[in-house]
Design a protein around this motif. Structure first.
Motif, PDB file in Angstrom:
ATOM      1  N   GLY A   1       0.603  -1.246  -0.057  1.00 55.69           N
ATOM      2  CA  GLY A   1       0.081   0.204   0.049  1.00 55.69           C
ATOM      3  C   GLY A   1       0.944   1.331   0.074  1.00 55.69           C
ATOM      4  N   THR A   2       0.065   2.336  -0.302  1.00 53.42           N
ATOM      5  CA  THR A   2       0.903   3.718  -0.326  1.00 53.42           C
ATOM      6  C   THR A   2       0.911   4.372   1.258  1.00 53.42           C
ATOM      7  OG1 THR A   2      -0.939   5.000  -1.187  1.00 53.42           O
ATOM      8  CG2 THR A   2       0.466   3.793  -2.736  1.00 53.42           C
ATOM      9  N   VAL A   3       1.964   5.160   1.182  1.00 49.88           N
ATOM     10  CA  VAL A   3       1.796   6.235   2.315  1.00 49.88           C
ATOM     11  C   VAL A   3       2.267   7.545   1.505  1.00 49.88           C
ATOM     12  CG1 VAL A   3       2.563   4.463   3.989  1.00 49.88           C
ATOM     13  CG2 VAL A   3       4.511   5.881   2.951  1.00 49.88           C
ATOM     14  N   SER A   4       2.008   8.591   2.407  1.00 48.73           N
ATOM     15  CA  SER A   4       1.990   9.925   1.827  1.00 48.73           C
ATOM     16  C   SER A   4       3.219  10.488   2.110  1.00 48.73           C
ATOM     17  CB  SER A   4       0.980  10.912   2.663  1.00 48.73           C
ATOM     18  OG  SER A   4       1.153  10.779   4.052  1.00 48.73           O
TER      19      SER A   4
ATOM     20  N   LYS B   1       8.796   5.387   6.930  1.00 46.66           N
ATOM     21  CA  LYS B   1      10.086   4.833   8.004  1.00 46.66           C
ATOM     22  C   LYS B   1       9.293   4.489   9.374  1.00 46.66           C
ATOM     23  CE  LYS B   1      13.755   7.648   6.274  1.00 46.66           C
ATOM     24  NZ  LYS B   1      14.927   8.693   6.344  1.00 46.66           N
ATOM     25  N   ALA B   2       8.170   5.224   9.617  1.00 46.26           N
ATOM     26  CA  ALA B   2       7.565   4.975  10.803  1.00 46.26           C
ATOM     27  C   ALA B   2       6.697   3.819  10.986  1.00 46.26           C
ATOM     28  CB  ALA B   2       6.471   6.195  11.216  1.00 46.26           C
TER      29      ALA B   2
ATOM     30  N   LYS C   1       4.585  -1.141   2.763  1.00 50.77           N
ATOM     31  CA  LYS C   1       4.213   0.049   2.214  1.00 50.77           C
ATOM     32  C   LYS C   1       5.154   0.643   1.146  1.00 50.77           C
ATOM     33  CE  LYS C   1       0.506   0.193   4.644  1.00 50.77           C
ATOM     34  NZ  LYS C   1      -0.812  -0.039   4.088  1.00 50.77           N
ATOM     35  N   TYR C   2       4.670   1.511   0.365  1.00 50.43           N
ATOM     36  CA  TYR C   2       5.658   2.572  -0.459  1.00 50.43           C
ATOM     37  C   TYR C   2       5.232   3.897  -0.586  1.00 50.43           C
ATOM     38  CZ  TYR C   2       2.618   2.516  -4.478  1.00 50.43           C
ATOM     39  OH  TYR C   2       1.529   2.647  -5.231  1.00 50.43           O
TER      40      TYR C   2
ATOM     41  N   ARG D   1      10.658   0.185   1.524  1.00 54.20           N
ATOM     42  CA  ARG D   1      11.531  -0.350   2.703  1.00 54.20           C
ATOM     43  C   ARG D   1      11.327  -1.938   2.265  1.00 54.20           C
ATOM     44  NH1 ARG D   1      13.104   0.927   8.127  1.00 54.20           N
ATOM     45  NH2 ARG D   1      13.132  -1.339   9.406  1.00 54.20           N
ATOM     46  N   LEU D   2      12.749  -2.603   2.150  1.00 55.28           N
ATOM     47  CA  LEU D   2      12.927  -3.968   2.012  1.00 55.28           C
ATOM     48  C   LEU D   2      13.236  -4.535   3.266  1.00 55.28           C
ATOM     49  CD1 LEU D   2      14.532  -3.926  -1.566  1.00 55.28           C
ATOM     50  CD2 LEU D   2      12.057  -3.998  -1.080  1.00 55.28           C
ATOM     51  N   PHE D   3      12.436  -5.547   3.815  1.00 53.37           N
ATOM     52  CA  PHE D   3      12.796  -6.240   4.890  1.00 53.37           C
ATOM     53  C   PHE D   3      12.049  -7.463   4.864  1.00 53.37           C
ATOM     54  CE2 PHE D   3       8.817  -4.052   5.802  1.00 53.37           C
ATOM     55  CZ  PHE D   3       8.125  -5.063   6.511  1.00 53.37           C
TER      56      PHE D   3
END
Length: 1194
Positions: free
Chosen positions: A1011-1014, A1020-1021, A1027-1028, A1039-1041
């Protein structure tokens, strides 16, 4: 006048102690009992058929013949119920020869020469005669011409006198037989007395001079002074050239008489020659010869007056050599079985297999039980020592046997016998054994001029589709081949074809065309090769893998249309041991010289040749490895040991025009239980491999799981290189390990210039001239990292000293490497001798490395687990110009072109079809540009950069944004993460999904949408969510984990699918930076440098040398260190403490610390049983235990 005098100013007493020796001869009552001695069978009738060269002789049912004399036939057939036995007698004088075109043993027929309990004593010879175009005898179906054939139900029992088949040198023999190289001079018109002084202990030339005693009284006086000042024991050789009397002083005559003991006698003639024999302190005999002659005329030779004749010219000369006086010191007691007139073979101990030499044995009444004397003298050095910890002793083989089968040959090639490739006749004899034979056992038989190059299936000895030939196949006495000498052959040595459970031991294969010990169709299993020796294996024509470059491109009958084969990928694989299925046992063998490989494991995905269809799928690459223990590989041009590749199992066609059975690069050795990939892996163990003087690779091994242990590598261009069992995502995460092993870059074995060695130059720890592998400038490496992951632990490196011409390093990387590397290449508990001055090297632009800018070159890295390489514990060592792995506190290693850094590292794989530029936000000015591991014309591309964890990166392309990018998380551990920004134009839309690629079932599991973040801050939070964030002016950030971890099932991946109308090059470096720039920092602090030495680092075996357990004798011990300081007059008492038993000799060297000053005394004899002492207690032989395990025999 000529004279050779050993000056002695002391009395010499020589004595010997002899032991009374009683020898009792008796003939056991068992000797006269059938079946121990087959010729004593009372049912046999005497047979003396005589010479009938045009008669086809048939031994019919009820014909039980004892052949008592030589015979000649057109052909010989032994039918059912027929028996032919060679007569023998106790003194071995009943020599019998059969000459025939062929011998056919049919169902129920039998041929016996001796038996296991009653070996044949006389000389038995079978000469197979005839030409390939001879019409006098029709070809026999399945056998052709010039053969011994054993059909189903037939019996062939051949047993000669048991003899030591081959041994090892225990003392080096130098070229010419003398360490000094000998001396030779021939000169004309050298007036006066020509004098040479030689060292009586070494044969070295100490002084040479000419004294013109014809014209100069001063020269006569100088000669007098020299003679009176020579030390006692020197060898003085004199020869007169032309005249030497006119100014010859009485004082000089007196010196000749008093110092040298010379007498002057008148001798008139055209030539004067003197020769005397001496022995060096090493026990090597040598002769010194001086001669003087008047050529094309006559001259009177005497001391007081020399009157030359008016015609001709004077000549004189000297020679020091060891002709007919060289003694071979051997590991085994051979004196009773190796006889004068026998032919022996000494293997090469240099890069060229062509330095192997044949010698005829001479009588040697003074030799010990472990010595023989050879005719002539060697042309090359042959090592008989354990050098720098690695057993490099030359194999010495006996070629002669008292049962000889050979092919009669023409003087040159003729007819349809591949004469376009060979000038000599290649149509020899052959022996072929068919399935369901009654009994076949061969021991101590010589096969010479056997094999036929013109067609397949005509080999010196061929077990043809015999199935199980041991107890599993119903044979009470399992079938074996023991002590054979197969030499000067024309097509292989011994072929095992669709045959299982055969024991081949103590057999020599020398000088053949094509693979020597050959497993043919890929279904051969449970065969055991024990203590065999193969060498001088040369290219042949039969299979693509037999051929060299010329034969590969010239033979095109079986390719599709006009296709031209590629020699490097389809041919050039001829090997001494060609093992087509891993489920076979190799114990204590030696592969001592092949054009390509010593031992090659190749993998057939399906049965091939005549076996095609018998086994639907061989699964060879999934089959666990049999026993591999104590094998030696050296003097091979390509590789000592090669485990990789398969063969093409389909006929040539338009889709794949390559020839059937050419090399194929699709097979990957990955052994599993029961050859089932769904069951657990089975580790393949390579135990005690000795690999030295291979021109390219000591060993190349692909696949896993594989462990190499207790092994030694020396003087190879590359000691050892692993390759993974496939590229991601197809590999199964295999494991490869090296432990308890020794790597020597350049040893004290300097080789011999010549014998087809191509390169001669400066090298080694002493900077002296030596033979070189590959090229004078080739970068020698001990352990080569190619991809990984590999573990290298508890091993020792020595003798890696760079020169101005080449970089010689203990650890290095595959040259011009397009492939990916993993940071999971773990190195630990390593020991570096002071002579390993370059521990690691990452390459530099130039010869061999070219631009050093391929993906694998740039990502070169290894994990220094304990700091035993770099001095910093738990650090990673990579290339100095790769800023994806660095931080400000990294330690630069300029000589290595490397850098040592702390941190956590993993790989991320991307897969579009463009070039990738990746920047770390800490170092945006130093991007890493990758071109991909696939060919530039491939439809998609793969990149596997090594990334420092807990850092952020941006990815840029050299073309429009790719529609699909797949990011795979390789080797990510718990809590590992990276931020990755991918450059896209502002109008792009995305679908981002996560999944796991199940590579075994080829499906995708655990599919998750991102999903997207703004904002970046929100991304990072929300660290644990998929998310991307899309910064429309710059890039998309992920963020790859890992939520799962790479396993045999597969690795987690993220798939980015985008839609955009933009065609612009998608490189947003200028807009990403300085916006996303960060100050360089270390995630993991650099550790303090190691201060304490590693007490448990290195290979424990180094203290006892890596040695061959081919026979019961044990290795030599290391040099004894004398702790006190001694003057030149000191006497030190010393001995050896511990060890499994006493060595045969010890090399005592004097020096301080690790600096050896020189060899003071050599070969102190410690084989005390030679002096009447009790021999050491018998040792447990691991090789014999493994032989019993492999064969089930006690």
């Amino acid at each position: 006048m000529v004279s050779i005098i050993e000056k002695k100013l002391y009395s010499c007493i020589s004595f010997c102690v002899t032991h009374s020796l009683s020898i009792f001869w008796r003939i056991s009552s068992q000797l006269l009992c059938f079946p121990n001695c087959p010729d004593h069978n009372p049912s046999l009738s005497s047979w003396n058929p005589g010479h009938q060269p045009d008669k086809a002789v048939v031994v019919k049912r009820g014909h039980l013949f004892r052949l008592e004399s030589s015979a000649t036939f057109l052909s010989l057939t032994i039918q059912s119920g027929g028996l032919l036995v060679f007569a023998d007698n106790p003194d071995g004088s009943n020599n019998i020869t059969i000459r025939t075109h062929h011998i056919l043993i049919e169902d129920g027929g039998a041929l016996h020469i001796g038996s296991p309990k009653c070996p044949y004593r006389s000389l038995a010879t079978i000469a197979l005669r005839g030409r390939s175009d001879d019409k006098a005898v029709a070809e026999v179906p399945g056998l052709g011409r010039k053969f011994i054939g054993v059909m189903g139900g037939g019996t062939l029992e051949l047993h000669g006198i048991e003899r030591v088949s081959w041994s090892l040198l225990t003392r080096s023999i130098p070229a010419s037989g003398l360490a000094t190289g000998g001396y030779a001079l021939q000169k004309n018109f050298s007036r006066g007395i020509n004098l040479r002084v030689f060292d009586q202990d070494t044969s070295a030339l100490l002084f040479d001079g000419r004294f013109d005693t014809h014209d100069s009284r001063n020269d006569s006086w100088r000669l007098t002074q020299l003679l009176r000042t020579l030390p006692a024991g020197r060898i003085v050789a004199l020869a007169v050239g032309d005249s030497a009397v006119k100014s010859f002083l009485d004082e000089t005559k007196k010196a000749f008489k008093e110092v040298l003991g010379s007498r002057f006698n008148l001798n008139t003639g055209g030539r004067a020659l003197a020769r005397c024999n001496f022995t060096t302190v090493d026990g090597v005999g040598f002769s010194v010869t001086a001669h003087s002659e008047w050529k094309n005329g006559e001259i009177s030779h005497f001391v007081l007056i020399i009157l030359p004749c008016p015609t001709g010219y004077p000549t004189m000369g000297f020679q020091v050599d060891a002709v007919d006086q060289v003694v071979l010191n051997l590991q085994d007691e051979v004196q009773q079985s190796w006889k004068p007139g026998d032919v022996v073979l000494v293997a090469s101990t240099d890069y060229s297999m062509h330095q192997a030499e044949e010698f005829t044995l001479l009588p040697c009444p003074e030799c010990s039980s472990r010595q023989v004397r050879i005719q002539g003298k060697p042309r090359y050095n042959h090592v008989g020592e354990i050098i720098d910890g690695v057993d490099m002793r030359a194999e010495v083989a006996l070629l002669s046997r008292n049962i000889l089968i050979y092919g009669e040959m023409e003087n040159s090639c003729y007819g349809n016998n591949k004469c376009q490739f060979f000038s000599h006749d290649t149509f020899g004899g052959h022996i072929k054994i068919f399935a369901n034979f009654s009994s076949v056992h061969l021991s101590h038989v010589e096969l010479k001029n056997m094999g036929q190059q013109r067609e397949k299936g005509r080999y010196p000895l061929h077990f043809h589709m015999c199935g199980d030939v041991d107890q599993k196949g119903g044979y009470r006495e399992p079938t074996y081949v023991d002590g054979l000498s197969i030499h000067h052959s024309f097509s292989r040595c011994l072929t095992v074809h669709a045959t299982n459970g055969l024991l081949v031991k103590n057999t020599i294969g020398y000088d053949t065309l094509g693979h020597c010990f050959f497993l043919e169709d890929g279904i051969e299993q449970r065969n055991t090769f024990y203590h065999n020796l193969g060498l001088l294996t040369q290219p042949g024509t039969l299979l693509p893998t037999d051929r060299n470059e010329t034969l590969c491109t010239s033979i095109r009958d079986n390719v599709h249309k006009s296709y031209i084969p590629s020699p490097s990928t389809e041919c050039k694989a001829v090997s001494t041991f060609w093992i087509a299925n891993p489920n076979n046992n190799l114990i204590s063998n030696a592969a001592a010289g092949s054009q390509d490989a010593g031992i090659w494991f190749v993998f057939h995905r399906s049965s091939t040749g005549d076996s095609h269809g018998l086994v639907p799928e061989t699964r060879a690459e999934l089959t666990p490895l049999g026993i591999f223990y104590n094998n030696r590989v050296h003097s091979n041009f390509k590789a000592g040991l090669f485990i990789d590749k398969g063969v093409k199992t389909t006929k040539a066609n338009a889709a794949d025009p390559r020839e059937y059975l050419c090399l194929d690069n699709t097979a990957r050795f990955r052994p599993h239980q029961n050859s089932d990939p769904t069951r657990p892996r089975v580790t393949a163990v390579i135990d005690t491999l000795i690999s030295f003087k291979n021109n390219d690779l000591g060993a190349w091994i692909r696949g896993g799981d594989i462990i190499i242990q207790n092994s030694g590598f020396a003087d190879n261009a590359v000691g050892l290189s692993f390759a993974s069992d496939g590229s991601y995502p197809k590999d199964e995460g295999s494991s490869q390990e090296v432990t308890q092993s020794l790597f020597v870059g350049e040893s004290q074995n300097r080789g011999t210039n010549g014998g087809q060695n191509k390169y001669w130059g400066v090298g080694g720890t002493d900077g002296r001239m030596r033979t070189l592998p590959r090229n004078r400038t080739f970068p020698i490496r001990g352990f080569q990292i190619y991809d990984g992951p590999v573990r290298l632990t508890r091993s020792t490196f020595r003798g890696f000293v760079p020169t101005p011409e080449r970089n010689t390093s203990a650890v290095g990387f595959n040259l011009k490497n397009t492939w990916q590397l993993t940071p999971r290449n773990n190195l630990s508990q390593l020991s570096f001798h002071p002579t390993a001055t370059l521990r690691a090297f990452f390459g530099r632009p130039g010869q061999w490395f070219e631009e050093n800018d391929l993906d694998g070159d740039k990502n070169s890295i290894f994990h220094d687990v304990d700091g035993s390489v770099s001095g910093y514990r738990d650090t990673y060592v990579g290339r100095a110009d790769n800023y994806l792995i660095q931080h400000p506190n990294c330690v630069q290693m300029p000589r290595w072109n490397g850098v040592t850094c702390s941190g956590r590292y993993s790989q991320t794989q991307g897969a579009p079809s463009l070039s990738l530029s990746i920047s770390r936000d800490d170092y945006p000015a130093a991007p890493l540009v990758l071109r991909g591991i696939n060919s530039q014309g491939a439809s998609s591309q793969q990149y596997q950069p090594v990334l420092m964890m807990s850092k952020s990166y941006t990815l840029h392309w050299n073309g429009p944004a790719p529609r699909e990018v797949v990011l795979s998380l390789i080797n990510f551990d718990k809590d590992d993460w990276v931020l990755v920004g991918l450059c896209y134009p502002p109008d792009a839309t995305f679908q981002i999904m996560g999944d796991i690629n199940d590579r075994q079932r080829n499906i995708f599991d655990d599919i998750t949408d991102y999903g997207t973040v703004s904002s970046l801050a929100e991304l990072k939070a929300r660290q644990t969510e998929r998310k991307y964030f899309f910064d429309q002016n710059v890039l998309i950030v992920l963020r790859l984990f890992p939520s799962h971890y790479c396993s045999t099932k597969g690795c987690e991946r993220v798939k980015v699918t985008s839609t955009t109308s933009s065609k612009q090059t998608c490189n947003c470096t200028r807009t990403a930076y300085p916006k996303y720039s960060k100050k360089p920092s270390a995630v993991v602090p650099m550790p303090a440098p190691n201060r304490q030495p590693c007490n448990d680092c290195g290979a424990q075996q180094v203290s006892e040398h890596f040695f061959s357990q081919v026979t019961a004798f044990v290795p030599l011990f290391p040099h004894a260190r004398l702790l006190s300081t001694f003057t030149t007059e000191s006497l030190a008492m010393w001995g050896l403490l511990g060890g499994s038993s006493s060595p045969p000799w010890v090399s005592l060297q004097a020096g301080q610390g690790d600096d050896v000053l020189g060899l003071q005394e050599r070969y102190l004899p410690l084989a005390l049983e030679s002096y009447g002492c009790s021999p050491p207690a018998p040792q447990t032989r691991k090789d014999l235990e493994l032989l019993r395990k492999a064969t089930g025999l006690q």
